[in-house]
Design a protein around this motif. Structure first.
Motif, PDB file in Angstrom:
ATOM      1  N   ASN A  43       0.890  -1.159   0.000  1.00  0.00           N
ATOM      2  CA  ASN A  43       0.000   0.000   0.000  1.00  0.00           C
ATOM      3  C   ASN A  43       0.927   1.208   0.000  1.00  0.00           C
ATOM      4  O   ASN A  43       1.635   1.452   0.973  1.00  0.00           O
ATOM      5  CB  ASN A  43      -0.907  -0.002   1.226  1.00  0.00           C
ATOM      6  CG  ASN A  43      -1.889   1.138   1.209  1.00  0.00           C
ATOM      7  OD1 ASN A  43      -2.032   1.845   0.220  1.00  0.00           O
ATOM      8  ND2 ASN A  43      -2.570   1.340   2.319  1.00  0.00           N
ATOM      9  N   LYS A  61       1.713   5.160  -0.129  1.00  0.00           N
ATOM     10  CA  LYS A  61       1.110   6.435   0.260  1.00  0.00           C
ATOM     11  C   LYS A  61       2.106   7.568   0.069  1.00  0.00           C
ATOM     12  O   LYS A  61       3.310   7.332  -0.035  1.00  0.00           O
ATOM     13  CB  LYS A  61       0.689   6.398   1.736  1.00  0.00           C
ATOM     14  CG  LYS A  61      -0.416   5.415   2.036  1.00  0.00           C
ATOM     15  CD  LYS A  61      -0.810   5.492   3.494  1.00  0.00           C
ATOM     16  CE  LYS A  61      -2.008   4.611   3.788  1.00  0.00           C
ATOM     17  NZ  LYS A  61      -2.455   4.761   5.162  1.00  0.00           N
ATOM     18  N   ASN A 117      -5.434   7.132   1.934  1.00  0.00           N
ATOM     19  CA  ASN A 117      -5.627   5.703   1.688  1.00  0.00           C
ATOM     20  C   ASN A 117      -4.532   5.043   0.870  1.00  0.00           C
ATOM     21  O   ASN A 117      -4.384   3.834   0.901  1.00  0.00           O
ATOM     22  CB  ASN A 117      -6.973   5.471   0.985  1.00  0.00           C
ATOM     23  CG  ASN A 117      -8.129   5.883   1.845  1.00  0.00           C
ATOM     24  OD1 ASN A 117      -8.177   5.574   3.025  1.00  0.00           O
ATOM     25  ND2 ASN A 117      -9.067   6.618   1.275  1.00  0.00           N
ATOM     26  N   ILE A 158      -2.840   0.471  -3.918  1.00  0.00           N
ATOM     27  CA  ILE A 158      -2.316  -0.883  -3.783  1.00  0.00           C
ATOM     28  C   ILE A 158      -1.613  -1.244  -5.094  1.00  0.00           C
ATOM     29  O   ILE A 158      -2.174  -1.074  -6.167  1.00  0.00           O
ATOM     30  CB  ILE A 158      -3.452  -1.904  -3.532  1.00  0.00           C
ATOM     31  CG1 ILE A 158      -4.352  -1.461  -2.392  1.00  0.00           C
ATOM     32  CG2 ILE A 158      -2.884  -3.302  -3.353  1.00  0.00           C
ATOM     33  CD1 ILE A 158      -3.796  -1.611  -1.024  1.00  0.00           C
ATOM     34  N   LEU A 217       1.550  -5.282   2.544  1.00  0.00           N
ATOM     35  CA  LEU A 217       0.277  -5.998   2.665  1.00  0.00           C
ATOM     36  C   LEU A 217       0.465  -7.493   2.477  1.00  0.00           C
ATOM     37  O   LEU A 217      -0.214  -8.289   3.114  1.00  0.00           O
ATOM     38  CB  LEU A 217      -0.735  -5.482   1.635  1.00  0.00           C
ATOM     39  CG  LEU A 217      -1.135  -4.022   1.772  1.00  0.00           C
ATOM     40  CD1 LEU A 217      -2.143  -3.648   0.692  1.00  0.00           C
ATOM     41  CD2 LEU A 217      -1.731  -3.749   3.148  1.00  0.00           C
TER      42      LEU A 217
END
Length: 139
Positions: free
Chosen positions: A62, A64, A112, A115, A76
């Motif tokens: 993930n 960011k 958020n 991915i 993840l």
């Protein structure tokens, strides 16, 4: 009364069927721009062939933006037997250059993230899923 309820239910169902679904998250063009940034930041590690049928490792991160607009990644999914591939994927995130983003996209990436999966071949080279070619078939 029952006919009225049935009529309203039908109209509500029809209206729902006609509406477009809301798309949340990072737009596809931002995903592609990020993937190209990963390739640009680590060209020596990227291959341009169809990934092998049985991959060495698949790393899912993930990704960011931090407050300084630098890329950061959270793991993840990893392959515990291939810690060097996790380290390589994390390094390619850090090496990815900044991309042009709207303030809305920046806010979504800070909140958020996105991915992305790194698909590693036996030689340690990779493609990211967003830009990857189809895997080769076994015979």
């Amino acid at each position: 009364m029952q006919a009225k309820t049935l009529c309203f239910s039908f109209v509500a169902g029809l209206m729902l069927a006609m509406t477009k679904p809301a798309i949340a998250g990072v737009p596809e063009d931002v995903r592609k721009d990020f993937a190209h940034a990963v390739y640009h930041g680590s060209p020596e590690l990227v291959h341009n062939r169809n990934p092998q049928p049985l991959l060495r490792a698949v790393i899912v991160l993930n990704v960011k933006l931090d407050d300084g607009d630098h890329w950061r990644a959270e793991v993840l999914r990893t392959n515990d037997e291939q810690p060097e591939m996790l380290a390589r994927a994390m390094e390619t995130v850090r090496r990815a250059p900044a991309i042009q983003l709207t303030e809305e996209a920046k806010a979504e990436l800070r909140r958020n993230g996105l991915i992305e999966a790194w698909l590693f071949d036996n030689d340690g080279s990779f493609q990211v899923k967003t830009l990857a070619k189809a895997q080769r078939r076994t015979m």
